[in-house]
Design a protein around this motif. Structure first.
Motif, PDB file in Angstrom:
ATOM      1  N   LEU A  17     -13.966  74.617-142.602  1.00  0.00           N
ATOM      2  CA  LEU A  17     -13.113  74.244-141.434  1.00  0.00           C
ATOM      3  C   LEU A  17     -12.978  73.017-141.611  1.00  0.00           C
ATOM      4  CD1 LEU A  17     -14.506  77.000-138.620  1.00  0.00           C
ATOM      5  CD2 LEU A  17     -12.453  76.888-140.027  1.00  0.00           C
ATOM      6  N   SER A  18     -14.039  72.089-141.886  1.00  0.00           N
ATOM      7  CA  SER A  18     -14.094  70.708-141.882  1.00  0.00           C
ATOM      8  C   SER A  18     -12.690  70.158-142.975  1.00  0.00           C
ATOM      9  CB  SER A  18     -15.188  70.110-142.160  1.00  0.00           C
ATOM     10  OG  SER A  18     -16.222  70.459-141.463  1.00  0.00           O
ATOM     11  N   ILE A  19     -12.822  70.899-144.006  1.00  0.00           N
ATOM     12  CA  ILE A  19     -11.661  70.500-145.116  1.00  0.00           C
ATOM     13  C   ILE A  19     -10.270  70.745-144.357  1.00  0.00           C
ATOM     14  CG2 ILE A  19     -10.812  71.059-147.345  1.00  0.00           C
ATOM     15  CD1 ILE A  19     -13.452  69.462-147.694  1.00  0.00           C
ATOM     16  N   LEU A  20     -10.305  71.739-143.845  1.00  0.00           N
ATOM     17  CA  LEU A  20      -8.832  72.402-143.061  1.00  0.00           C
ATOM     18  C   LEU A  20      -8.545  71.452-142.217  1.00  0.00           C
ATOM     19  CD1 LEU A  20      -9.465  76.371-143.269  1.00  0.00           C
ATOM     20  CD2 LEU A  20      -7.969  75.136-144.708  1.00  0.00           C
ATOM     21  N   ASN A  21      -9.485  71.145-141.433  1.00  0.00           N
ATOM     22  CA  ASN A  21      -9.253  70.158-140.320  1.00  0.00           C
ATOM     23  C   ASN A  21      -8.594  68.752-140.786  1.00  0.00           C
ATOM     24  OD1 ASN A  21      -9.519  68.916-137.608  1.00  0.00           O
ATOM     25  ND2 ASN A  21     -10.981  67.925-138.264  1.00  0.00           N
ATOM     26  N   VAL A  22      -9.196  68.325-141.845  1.00  0.00           N
ATOM     27  CA  VAL A  22      -8.783  67.066-142.442  1.00  0.00           C
ATOM     28  C   VAL A  22      -7.499  67.197-142.947  1.00  0.00           C
ATOM     29  CG1 VAL A  22      -9.171  65.272-144.344  1.00  0.00           C
ATOM     30  CG2 VAL A  22     -11.147  66.119-142.903  1.00  0.00           C
ATOM     31  N   TRP A  23      -7.128  68.208-143.528  1.00  0.00           N
ATOM     32  CA  TRP A  23      -5.846  68.319-144.602  1.00  0.00           C
ATOM     33  C   TRP A  23      -4.570  68.878-143.507  1.00  0.00           C
ATOM     34  CZ3 TRP A  23      -4.490  65.788-148.618  1.00  0.00           C
ATOM     35  CH2 TRP A  23      -5.381  65.444-149.371  1.00  0.00           C
ATOM     36  N   LEU A  24      -4.867  69.835-142.350  1.00  0.00           N
ATOM     37  CA  LEU A  24      -3.907  70.666-141.858  1.00  0.00           C
ATOM     38  C   LEU A  24      -3.934  69.911-140.656  1.00  0.00           C
ATOM     39  CD1 LEU A  24      -4.625  74.274-143.158  1.00  0.00           C
ATOM     40  CD2 LEU A  24      -2.872  72.531-143.805  1.00  0.00           C
ATOM     41  N   ILE A  25      -5.004  69.513-139.641  1.00  0.00           N
ATOM     42  CA  ILE A  25      -4.806  69.312-138.363  1.00  0.00           C
ATOM     43  C   ILE A  25      -4.816  67.709-138.195  1.00  0.00           C
ATOM     44  CG2 ILE A  25      -5.897  69.499-136.122  1.00  0.00           C
ATOM     45  CD1 ILE A  25      -6.941  72.120-137.065  1.00  0.00           C
ATOM     46  N   GLN A  26      -5.292  66.896-138.959  1.00  0.00           N
ATOM     47  CA  GLN A  26      -5.354  65.650-138.806  1.00  0.00           C
ATOM     48  C   GLN A  26      -5.057  64.703-139.796  1.00  0.00           C
ATOM     49  OE1 GLN A  26      -8.981  63.904-137.192  1.00  0.00           O
ATOM     50  NE2 GLN A  26      -9.675  65.981-136.168  1.00  0.00           N
ATOM     51  N   PRO A  27      -4.055  65.367-140.748  1.00  0.00           N
ATOM     52  CA  PRO A  27      -3.788  64.321-141.791  1.00  0.00           C
ATOM     53  C   PRO A  27      -3.216  62.923-141.422  1.00  0.00           C
ATOM     54  CG  PRO A  27      -2.226  66.054-141.687  1.00  0.00           C
ATOM     55  CD  PRO A  27      -3.318  66.283-140.578  1.00  0.00           C
ATOM     56  N   LYS A  28      -2.570  62.876-140.154  1.00  0.00           N
ATOM     57  CA  LYS A  28      -1.849  61.701-139.689  1.00  0.00           C
ATOM     58  C   LYS A  28      -2.754  60.743-138.736  1.00  0.00           C
ATOM     59  CE  LYS A  28       2.780  63.457-140.474  1.00  0.00           C
ATOM     60  NZ  LYS A  28       4.023  63.714-140.084  1.00  0.00           N
ATOM     61  N   LYS A  29      -3.790  61.387-138.547  1.00  0.00           N
ATOM     62  CA  LYS A  29      -4.712  60.765-137.525  1.00  0.00           C
ATOM     63  C   LYS A  29      -5.711  59.513-138.272  1.00  0.00           C
ATOM     64  CE  LYS A  29      -8.342  61.617-134.040  1.00  0.00           C
ATOM     65  NZ  LYS A  29      -9.454  62.426-133.719  1.00  0.00           N
ATOM     66  N   ASN A  30      -5.761  58.525-137.545  1.00  0.00           N
ATOM     67  CA  ASN A  30      -6.679  57.404-138.077  1.00  0.00           C
ATOM     68  C   ASN A  30      -7.941  57.437-137.592  1.00  0.00           C
ATOM     69  OD1 ASN A  30      -7.421  54.918-139.049  1.00  0.00           O
ATOM     70  ND2 ASN A  30      -6.776  54.073-137.018  1.00  0.00           N
ATOM     71  N   LEU A  61      -4.909  71.924-153.258  1.00  0.00           N
ATOM     72  CA  LEU A  61      -6.051  72.485-154.147  1.00  0.00           C
ATOM     73  C   LEU A  61      -7.446  72.655-153.106  1.00  0.00           C
ATOM     74  CD1 LEU A  61      -6.213  70.586-157.194  1.00  0.00           C
ATOM     75  CD2 LEU A  61      -5.713  73.085-157.100  1.00  0.00           C
ATOM     76  N   LYS A  62      -7.401  71.379-152.110  1.00  0.00           N
ATOM     77  CA  LYS A  62      -8.511  71.370-151.269  1.00  0.00           C
ATOM     78  C   LYS A  62      -8.256  72.633-150.212  1.00  0.00           C
ATOM     79  CE  LYS A  62     -10.604  66.934-151.330  1.00  0.00           C
ATOM     80  NZ  LYS A  62     -11.062  65.710-150.608  1.00  0.00           N
ATOM     81  N   VAL A  63      -7.279  72.723-149.790  1.00  0.00           N
ATOM     82  CA  VAL A  63      -7.062  73.832-148.609  1.00  0.00           C
ATOM     83  C   VAL A  63      -7.158  75.045-149.369  1.00  0.00           C
ATOM     84  CG1 VAL A  63      -4.914  74.788-147.109  1.00  0.00           C
ATOM     85  CG2 VAL A  63      -5.238  72.417-147.170  1.00  0.00           C
ATOM     86  N   SER A  64      -6.657  75.364-150.446  1.00  0.00           N
ATOM     87  CA  SER A  64      -6.947  76.585-150.879  1.00  0.00           C
ATOM     88  C   SER A  64      -8.347  76.890-151.298  1.00  0.00           C
ATOM     89  CB  SER A  64      -6.045  76.588-152.504  1.00  0.00           C
ATOM     90  OG  SER A  64      -4.619  76.375-152.198  1.00  0.00           O
ATOM     91  N   LEU A  65      -8.928  76.201-151.792  1.00  0.00           N
ATOM     92  CA  LEU A  65     -10.565  76.350-151.981  1.00  0.00           C
ATOM     93  C   LEU A  65     -11.263  76.502-150.990  1.00  0.00           C
ATOM     94  CD1 LEU A  65     -11.112  73.799-155.047  1.00  0.00           C
ATOM     95  CD2 LEU A  65     -10.948  76.285-155.073  1.00  0.00           C
ATOM     96  N   ALA A  66     -10.717  75.634-149.722  1.00  0.00           N
ATOM     97  CA  ALA A  66     -11.416  76.057-148.517  1.00  0.00           C
ATOM     98  C   ALA A  66     -11.412  77.310-147.997  1.00  0.00           C
ATOM     99  CB  ALA A  66     -11.024  74.897-147.456  1.00  0.00           C
ATOM    100  N   ILE A  67     -10.016  77.683-148.046  1.00  0.00           N
ATOM    101  CA  ILE A  67      -9.782  79.129-147.523  1.00  0.00           C
ATOM    102  C   ILE A  67     -10.267  80.167-148.516  1.00  0.00           C
ATOM    103  CG2 ILE A  67      -7.909  80.981-147.580  1.00  0.00           C
ATOM    104  CD1 ILE A  67      -5.813  78.484-146.891  1.00  0.00           C
ATOM    105  N   LEU A  68     -10.521  80.121-149.803  1.00  0.00           N
ATOM    106  CA  LEU A  68     -11.306  80.998-150.756  1.00  0.00           C
ATOM    107  C   LEU A  68     -12.817  80.780-150.341  1.00  0.00           C
ATOM    108  CD1 LEU A  68      -9.695  80.421-154.324  1.00  0.00           C
ATOM    109  CD2 LEU A  68      -9.797  82.126-152.836  1.00  0.00           C
ATOM    110  N   LEU A  69     -13.217  79.663-149.939  1.00  0.00           N
ATOM    111  CA  LEU A  69     -14.656  79.639-149.565  1.00  0.00           C
ATOM    112  C   LEU A  69     -14.916  80.607-148.180  1.00  0.00           C
ATOM    113  CD1 LEU A  69     -17.662  78.351-150.409  1.00  0.00           C
ATOM    114  CD2 LEU A  69     -16.824  76.474-148.779  1.00  0.00           C
ATOM    115  N   LEU A  70     -13.993  80.450-147.500  1.00  0.00           N
ATOM    116  CA  LEU A  70     -14.299  81.379-146.038  1.00  0.00           C
ATOM    117  C   LEU A  70     -13.936  82.593-146.576  1.00  0.00           C
ATOM    118  CD1 LEU A  70     -11.952  79.682-143.417  1.00  0.00           C
ATOM    119  CD2 LEU A  70     -14.389  80.133-143.171  1.00  0.00           C
TER     120      LEU A  70
END
Length: 125
Positions: A17-30, A61-70
């Motif tokens: 969830l942390s990886i998904l948060n960084v890449w999908l929810i907050q990629p434009k957040k400082n 790759l990070k999003v895919s691997l994070a989903i696979l980890l779930l």
């Protein structure tokens, strides 16, 4: 299930969830963790001397691997490849922070998630 099994599941959820948060929810957040003086994930990769294309590849790759980890919570055979894959990419994140001489605290989340992924892999092998 034993206590360790629940701990591993919790680590998988936290990391994913942390990886998904960084890449999908907050990629434009400082955030204070961004490399250099970047305010978005694309700017961060630019600070590292990496292209937008590389950013998209690493993100995929990070999003895919994070989903696979779930998914590995149900299908344990996916655990090693997803946890070690993420650990490898996160090690790359640490190296990029070091490359541009960021303060060490900026590498802390990546370091923490490398450790968590190695724990997941070790106790799932």
């Amino acid at each position: 299930m034993q206590t360790l099994d629940y701990i591993i599941i919790a680590l998988k959820v936290i990391v994913s969830l942390s990886i998904l948060n960084v890449w999908l929810i907050q990629p434009k957040k400082n955030t204070k963790w961004r490399g250099g003086d970047a305010t978005t994930i694309i700017e961060e990769f630019n600070c590292y001397g990496l292209s937008k294309t590389i950013c998209y590849i690493i993100g995929f790759l990070k999003v895919s691997l994070a989903i696979l980890l779930l998914v590995s919570i149900k299908f344990e055979e996916l655990t090693i490849v997803s946890s070690l894959g993420l650990a490898t990419l996160l090690l790359g994140s640490i190296l990029m922070h070091l490359k541009i001489k960021d303060p060490l605290f900026k590498s802390f989340p990546a370091f923490l998630f490398v450790v968590m992924n190695l724990i997941i892999a070790y106790f799932s092998y």
